[in-house]
Design an enzyme around this catalytic site. Structure first.
Site, PDB file in Angstrom:
ATOM      1  N   GLY A  48       0.786  -1.241   0.000  1.00 14.78           N
ATOM      2  CA  GLY A  48       0.000   0.000   0.000  1.00 14.78           C
ATOM      3  C   GLY A  48       0.811   1.280   0.000  1.00 14.78           C
ATOM      4  O   GLY A  48       0.355   2.303  -0.510  1.00 14.78           O
ATOM      5  N   ASP A 107      -5.403   2.189  10.604  1.00 13.10           N
ATOM      6  CA  ASP A 107      -6.793   1.774  10.787  1.00 13.10           C
ATOM      7  C   ASP A 107      -6.919   1.140  12.169  1.00 13.10           C
ATOM      8  O   ASP A 107      -7.142   1.829  13.156  1.00 13.10           O
ATOM      9  CB  ASP A 107      -7.163   0.827   9.636  1.00 13.10           C
ATOM     10  N   VAL A 157     -11.206   3.401   1.563  1.00  6.60           N
ATOM     11  CA  VAL A 157     -10.690   4.189   0.447  1.00  6.60           C
ATOM     12  C   VAL A 157      -9.704   3.374  -0.383  1.00  6.60           C
ATOM     13  O   VAL A 157      -9.088   2.431   0.119  1.00  6.60           O
ATOM     14  CB  VAL A 157      -9.994   5.483   0.941  1.00  6.60           C
TER      15      VAL A 157
HETATM   16  P1  5GP Z   1      -4.247  -1.691  10.437  1.00 12.07           P
HETATM   17  O1  5GP Z   1      -3.271  -2.739  10.850  1.00 12.07           O
HETATM   18  O2  5GP Z   1      -3.922  -0.288  10.902  1.00 12.07           O
HETATM   19  O3  5GP Z   1      -5.673  -2.073  10.727  1.00 12.07           O
HETATM   20  O4  5GP Z   1      -4.306  -1.757   8.881  1.00 12.07           O
HETATM   21  C1  5GP Z   1      -3.458  -1.159   8.084  1.00 12.07           C
HETATM   22  C2  5GP Z   1      -3.558  -1.753   6.709  1.00 12.07           C
HETATM   23  O5  5GP Z   1      -4.889  -2.136   6.369  1.00 12.07           O
HETATM   24  C3  5GP Z   1      -3.179  -0.699   5.739  1.00 12.07           C
HETATM   25  O6  5GP Z   1      -1.793  -0.737   5.488  1.00 12.07           O
HETATM   26  C4  5GP Z   1      -4.004  -1.038   4.535  1.00 12.07           C
HETATM   27  O7  5GP Z   1      -3.309  -1.958   3.733  1.00 12.07           O
HETATM   28  C5  5GP Z   1      -5.227  -1.718   5.087  1.00 12.07           C
HETATM   29  N1  5GP Z   1      -6.352  -0.759   5.166  1.00 12.07           N
HETATM   30  C6  5GP Z   1      -6.877  -0.199   6.269  1.00 12.07           C
HETATM   31  N2  5GP Z   1      -7.876   0.644   5.956  1.00 12.07           N
HETATM   32  C7  5GP Z   1      -7.979   0.618   4.612  1.00 12.07           C
HETATM   33  C8  5GP Z   1      -8.826   1.315   3.667  1.00 12.07           C
HETATM   34  O8  5GP Z   1      -9.701   2.128   3.966  1.00 12.07           O
HETATM   35  N3  5GP Z   1      -8.611   1.009   2.348  1.00 12.07           N
HETATM   36  C9  5GP Z   1      -7.664   0.135   1.934  1.00 12.07           C
HETATM   37  N4  5GP Z   1      -7.556  -0.057   0.630  1.00 12.07           N
HETATM   38  N5  5GP Z   1      -6.856  -0.526   2.790  1.00 12.07           N
HETATM   39  C10 5GP Z   1      -7.018  -0.275   4.108  1.00 12.07           C
HETATM   40 MG    MG Z   2      -1.126  -2.106   3.599  1.00  8.52          MG
END
Ligand code: 5GP
Ligand code: MG
Length: 183
Positions: A48, A107, A157
């Site tokens: 990402g 997230d 997104v």
């Molecule tokens: P976390 O570990 O903070 O929950 O997730 C981070 C990863 O989840 C990000 O690097 C991304 O790859 C994915 N992610 C979280 N929210 C979104 C979003 O709204 N859209 C997309 N495409 N990926 C997300």
């Molecule tokens: Mg990611």
């Protein structure tokens, strides 16, 4: 691909300006740390952060090193995290290095905290977190992050590196998708 866009949340010009400002801020903080050149290591969490990374570092005209790791937490069509898993190995030591961990979006915060833990064990001079986006939800706001590009609402997104089921990473803008495009 364009037919599936619901709305443009952050357009490419706005992203470009903000990314440049973030790079300048990181550079300034490196200077303020008093450490000489060559001490910055950027750990980018793929896939990402790929576009963000490549735009960001081209505004950093000094010696730095990159380490790429892949963490998958949203496999396939999952739209909530399934728990982060890391692929690719970490250097044994970051001794003397100022490490900046780069991710596309905060997230649940689980990915960043897992990577932060791994870096912490490797003796860095400092660790800072840099995320292009942060969702305004408690889990994401609780993460200590030095550089955040944009705060966004809690919606899914894509674009500028972010995917849905592997697609849309090549969109230059950050957008939301129509409901019929995400099933
Ligand atoms: P976390 O570990 O903070 O929950 O997730 C981070 C990863 O989840 C990000 O690097 C991304 O790859 C994915 N992610 C979280 N929210 C979104 C979003 O709204 N859209 C997309 N495409 N990926 C997300
Ligand atoms: Mg990611």
């Amino acid at each position: 691909m364009r037919n599936n866009i619901e709305r443009v949340l952050i357009d490419r010009a706005t992203i470009a300006k903000r990314v440049e400002a973030m790079a300048l801020q990181i550079a300034e903080d490196m200077r303020a740390s008093g450490d000489p050149d060559r001490q910055l290591t950027i750990i980018a969490i793929l896939t990402g952060s790929l576009i963000f990374l490549s735009d960001l570092i081209r505004h950093m005209p000094f010696m730095l090193r990159l380490k790429l790791i892949t963490v998958s937490s949203y496999p396939g069509k999952a739209m909530s995290t399934q728990g982060p898993r890391i692929e690719g190995n970490m250097p044994e030591s970051f001794a003397g290095q100022h490490v900046v961990i780069l991710d596309d979006i905060l997230d649940s915060g689980k990915t960043i905290e897992m990577v932060r833990g791994l870096v912490q064990q490797r003796d860095p001079a400092s660790i800072r977190i840099c995320a292009l986006l942060r969702k305004q939800i408690p889990s994401a706001m609780a993460v200590k992050a030095e550089y955040v590009g944009f705060e966004i609402a809690d919606e899914f997104v894509v674009g500028y590196g972010l995917d849905y089921d592997g697609y849309y990473r090549n969109l230059p803008d950050i957008v939301t998708l129509k409901a019929e495009a995400i099933r």
